[in-house]
Design an enzyme around this catalytic site. Structure first.
Site, PDB file in Angstrom:
ATOM      1  N   CYS A 114      -8.922   9.500 -12.059  1.00  0.00           N
ATOM      2  CA  CYS A 114      -9.136   8.118 -12.514  1.00  0.00           C
ATOM      3  C   CYS A 114     -10.031   8.028 -13.749  1.00  0.00           C
ATOM      4  O   CYS A 114      -9.975   7.043 -14.482  1.00  0.00           O
ATOM      5  CB  CYS A 114      -9.710   7.265 -11.390  1.00  0.00           C
ATOM      6  SG  CYS A 114      -8.605   7.173  -9.988  1.00  0.00           S
ATOM      7  N   HIS A 249     -12.552   0.769 -14.712  1.00  0.00           N
ATOM      8  CA  HIS A 249     -11.459   1.318 -13.910  1.00  0.00           C
ATOM      9  C   HIS A 249     -11.179   0.339 -12.771  1.00  0.00           C
ATOM     10  O   HIS A 249     -12.097  -0.171 -12.139  1.00  0.00           O
ATOM     11  CB  HIS A 249     -11.864   2.686 -13.355  1.00  0.00           C
ATOM     12  CG  HIS A 249     -10.891   3.215 -12.347  1.00  0.00           C
ATOM     13  ND1 HIS A 249      -9.537   3.215 -12.575  1.00  0.00           N
ATOM     14  CD2 HIS A 249     -11.067   3.733 -11.104  1.00  0.00           C
ATOM     15  CE1 HIS A 249      -8.921   3.719 -11.523  1.00  0.00           C
ATOM     16  NE2 HIS A 249      -9.817   4.034 -10.618  1.00  0.00           N
ATOM     17  N   ASN A 279      -4.537   0.100  -8.330  1.00  0.00           N
ATOM     18  CA  ASN A 279      -5.245   1.213  -8.970  1.00  0.00           C
ATOM     19  C   ASN A 279      -4.222   2.145  -9.632  1.00  0.00           C
ATOM     20  O   ASN A 279      -3.453   2.807  -8.930  1.00  0.00           O
ATOM     21  CB  ASN A 279      -6.058   1.957  -7.903  1.00  0.00           C
ATOM     22  CG  ASN A 279      -6.873   3.094  -8.468  1.00  0.00           C
ATOM     23  OD1 ASN A 279      -6.664   3.530  -9.596  1.00  0.00           O
ATOM     24  ND2 ASN A 279      -7.804   3.591  -7.672  1.00  0.00           N
TER      25      ASN A 279
HETATM   26  O1  UT7 Z   1      -9.810   5.318  -8.026  1.00  0.00           O
HETATM   27  C1  UT7 Z   1     -10.670   6.247  -7.460  1.00  0.00           C
HETATM   28  C2  UT7 Z   1     -11.766   5.615  -6.807  1.00  0.00           C
HETATM   29  N1  UT7 Z   1     -11.322   4.992  -5.573  1.00  0.00           N
HETATM   30  C3  UT7 Z   1     -12.016   4.016  -5.110  1.00  0.00           C
HETATM   31  O2  UT7 Z   1     -12.959   3.623  -5.743  1.00  0.00           O
HETATM   32  C4  UT7 Z   1     -11.690   3.462  -3.743  1.00  0.00           C
HETATM   33  C5  UT7 Z   1     -12.966   3.117  -3.064  1.00  0.00           C
HETATM   34  N2  UT7 Z   1     -12.809   2.596  -1.732  1.00  0.00           N
HETATM   35  C6  UT7 Z   1     -12.317   1.371  -1.442  1.00  0.00           C
HETATM   36  O3  UT7 Z   1     -11.887   0.669  -2.324  1.00  0.00           O
HETATM   37  C7  UT7 Z   1     -12.378   0.876  -0.013  1.00  0.00           C
HETATM   38  O4  UT7 Z   1     -13.185   1.752   0.739  1.00  0.00           O
HETATM   39  C8  UT7 Z   1     -10.976   0.775   0.645  1.00  0.00           C
HETATM   40  C9  UT7 Z   1     -10.219  -0.376   0.035  1.00  0.00           C
HETATM   41  C10 UT7 Z   1     -10.215   2.068   0.471  1.00  0.00           C
HETATM   42  C11 UT7 Z   1     -11.122   0.479   2.154  1.00  0.00           C
HETATM   43  O5  UT7 Z   1     -11.908  -0.684   2.371  1.00  0.00           O
HETATM   44  P1  UT7 Z   1     -13.040  -0.665   3.493  1.00  0.00           P
HETATM   45  O6  UT7 Z   1     -13.622  -2.011   3.515  1.00  0.00           O
HETATM   46  O7  UT7 Z   1     -13.954   0.487   3.185  1.00  0.00           O
HETATM   47  O8  UT7 Z   1     -12.196  -0.453   4.811  1.00  0.00           O
HETATM   48  P2  UT7 Z   1     -12.282   0.717   5.888  1.00  0.00           P
HETATM   49  O9  UT7 Z   1     -11.762   1.989   5.347  1.00  0.00           O
HETATM   50  O10 UT7 Z   1     -13.662   0.720   6.466  1.00  0.00           O
HETATM   51  O11 UT7 Z   1     -11.284   0.173   6.996  1.00  0.00           O
HETATM   52  C12 UT7 Z   1     -11.579  -0.991   7.766  1.00  0.00           C
HETATM   53  C13 UT7 Z   1     -10.486  -1.248   8.773  1.00  0.00           C
HETATM   54  C14 UT7 Z   1     -10.144  -0.042   9.630  1.00  0.00           C
HETATM   55  O12 UT7 Z   1      -9.898  -0.513  10.929  1.00  0.00           O
HETATM   56  P3  UT7 Z   1     -10.995  -0.353  12.102  1.00  0.00           P
HETATM   57  O13 UT7 Z   1     -11.239   1.132  12.222  1.00  0.00           O
HETATM   58  O14 UT7 Z   1     -12.188  -1.122  11.621  1.00  0.00           O
HETATM   59  O15 UT7 Z   1     -10.317  -0.958  13.277  1.00  0.00           O
HETATM   60  C15 UT7 Z   1      -8.866   0.476   9.040  1.00  0.00           C
HETATM   61  O16 UT7 Z   1      -8.055   1.148   9.972  1.00  0.00           O
HETATM   62  O17 UT7 Z   1      -9.280  -1.603   8.119  1.00  0.00           O
HETATM   63  C16 UT7 Z   1      -8.192  -0.795   8.606  1.00  0.00           C
HETATM   64  N3  UT7 Z   1      -7.233  -0.581   7.523  1.00  0.00           N
HETATM   65  C17 UT7 Z   1      -6.193  -1.389   7.267  1.00  0.00           C
HETATM   66  N4  UT7 Z   1      -5.763  -2.509   7.879  1.00  0.00           N
HETATM   67  C18 UT7 Z   1      -4.682  -3.121   7.363  1.00  0.00           C
HETATM   68  C19 UT7 Z   1      -7.248   0.398   6.591  1.00  0.00           C
HETATM   69  N5  UT7 Z   1      -6.224   0.239   5.736  1.00  0.00           N
HETATM   70  C20 UT7 Z   1      -5.560  -0.873   6.134  1.00  0.00           C
HETATM   71  C21 UT7 Z   1      -4.434  -1.548   5.653  1.00  0.00           C
HETATM   72  N6  UT7 Z   1      -4.040  -2.656   6.293  1.00  0.00           N
HETATM   73  N7  UT7 Z   1      -3.762  -1.136   4.566  1.00  0.00           N
END
Ligand code: UT7
Length: 322
Positions: A114, A249, A279
């Site tokens: 990225c 980004h 992204n």
């Molecule tokens: O480009 C390179 C750099 N990349 C980044 O900067 C990405 C950085 N990270 C992020 O943007 C965020 O961490 C994410 C968008 C990837 C995830 O957001 P989050 O608020 O950190 O969510 P999480 O991973 O803590 O997941 C929360 C919940 C989980 O469920 P439980 O365990 O709380 O029941 C996941 O299973 O959301 C669930 N979940 C989804 N639900 C519906 C994860 N993906 C999805 C989905 N749809 N697509």
């Protein structure tokens, strides 16, 4: 006299097919609401048959050359940033070169995921300032849809395909007031395991799929991006109050907000395209940049800072006066 790399033109290209969150929800166990709330994404573009990193990169390069009013044969350097090349080799940059009808110039890819566009921009700037190049095409182009695990809802909803490009030219002036004023790059390979592809030519002999520990990447991203933005300002002797536009980004709207807040920058100064493009890795900064130049927000004379962070980890920033 001061020799600097000045911006001559920008361009971008997107695949023909756009895919909404609702369409994603038909394919994987997710919802428009979850994607929107957690990331700000509402839409992404997905490459179809015949659309590749090199074809999208070529289209973006052509648009940038048109904007610069240059003929392709005037280019003596092409650097293409990508993590999704058409083939393991040759470099996709040489495919763009051939498509543009340039028979001899320096042409290579950089792999910094990225942050790739910031890495490419910094190398091109160094080569221009040293006299090794005079007119450079710097491209970020990706087809991340082809390395996504479409069974993994935690990653496949986040990424899209596209390309952006800029043309840089050498300019000598007494004050060096315009052009690239500072760049700063970083890498910390201790974090390889937080964002990676689980295959490759020298390990599995396969292409592999993207894997990410999103929350941990998020935490590092905000800290690293705020720090590198401060570094480029310090190198150039500038202050955050003078910044007209931030072109970040586009990984997650929440990262953009948190980084701007850390630096005390008004949200109106941040160019946001993550809602429309998701992204697009190395393509995201030049795509957002081109959009804001073409819609008239970014104008000649503006002080613009670009930043990115990605797998490796790698991160970097660039301060440019247009
Ligand atoms: O480009 C390179 C750099 N990349 C980044 O900067 C990405 C950085 N990270 C992020 O943007 C965020 O961490 C994410 C968008 C990837 C995830 O957001 P989050 O608020 O950190 O969510 P999480 O991973 O803590 O997941 C929360 C919940 C989980 O469920 P439980 O365990 O709380 O029941 C996941 O299973 O959301 C669930 N979940 C989804 N639900 C519906 C994860 N993906 C999805 C989905 N749809 N697509």
């Amino acid at each position: 006299m001061i020799r600097r790399s000045v911006l001559l033109g920008t361009g971008s290209a997107l695949p023909a097919r756009s895919v909404s969150n609702a369409e994603m929800a038909e394919r994987v166990d997710t919802s428009d609401e979850w994607i929107r709330e957690r990331t700000g994404i509402t839409n992404r573009y997905i490459a179809g048959e015949g659309e590749t990193t090199a074809t999208l990169g070529t289209a973006a390069a052509r648009a940038a050359l048109d904007a610069a009013g240059l003929d392709a044969t005037q280019i003596d350097l092409i650097i293409l940033a990508t993590a999704t090349p058409d083939q393991t080799f040759p470099a996709s940059a040489t495919k763009v070169q051939a498509a543009l009808g340039i028979n001899d110039c320096v042409s290579f890819d950089v792999a910094a995921v990225c942050s790739g566009f910031l890495y490419a921009l910094s190398v091109a700037d160094s080569m221009i300032r040293s006299g090794a190049a005079n007119k450079a095409l710097v491209i970020g182009s990706e087809t991340f849809s082809r390395i996504l695990d479409w069974e993994d809802r935690t990653t496949c909803v986040l990424f899209g395909d596209g390309a952006g490009a800029v043309v840089l030219g050498a300019e000598e002036s007494a004050d060096g007031a315009r052009g690239i004023l500072a760049t700063k790059l970083h890498a910390d390979g201790r974090h390889n395991e937080l964002l990676y592809v689980d295959g490759g030519p020298s390990t599995t002999g396969t292409v592999g799929k993207l894997r990410m520990k999103g929350q941990e990447v998020f935490r590092h991203a905000v800290t690293n991006l705020a720090a590198v933005l401060r570094e480029v300002l310090e190198i150039a002797g500038e202050s955050a109050d003078h910044i007209d536009w931030v072109v970040p980004h586009q990984a997650n709207a929440r990262i953009l907000d948190a980084t701007a807040r850390k630096l005390g920058l008004a949200p109106e100064k941040v160019i946001v395209t993550v809602d429309q493009h998701a992204n697009t890795s190395a393509a995201s900064v030049p795509l957002a940049f081109d959009l804001a130049v073409r819609d008239g927000r970014i104008k000649p004379g503006d002080l613009v800072v670009m930043e990115a962070m990605g797998g490796g980890f790698t991160w970097g920033a660039c301060l440019i006066r247009l």
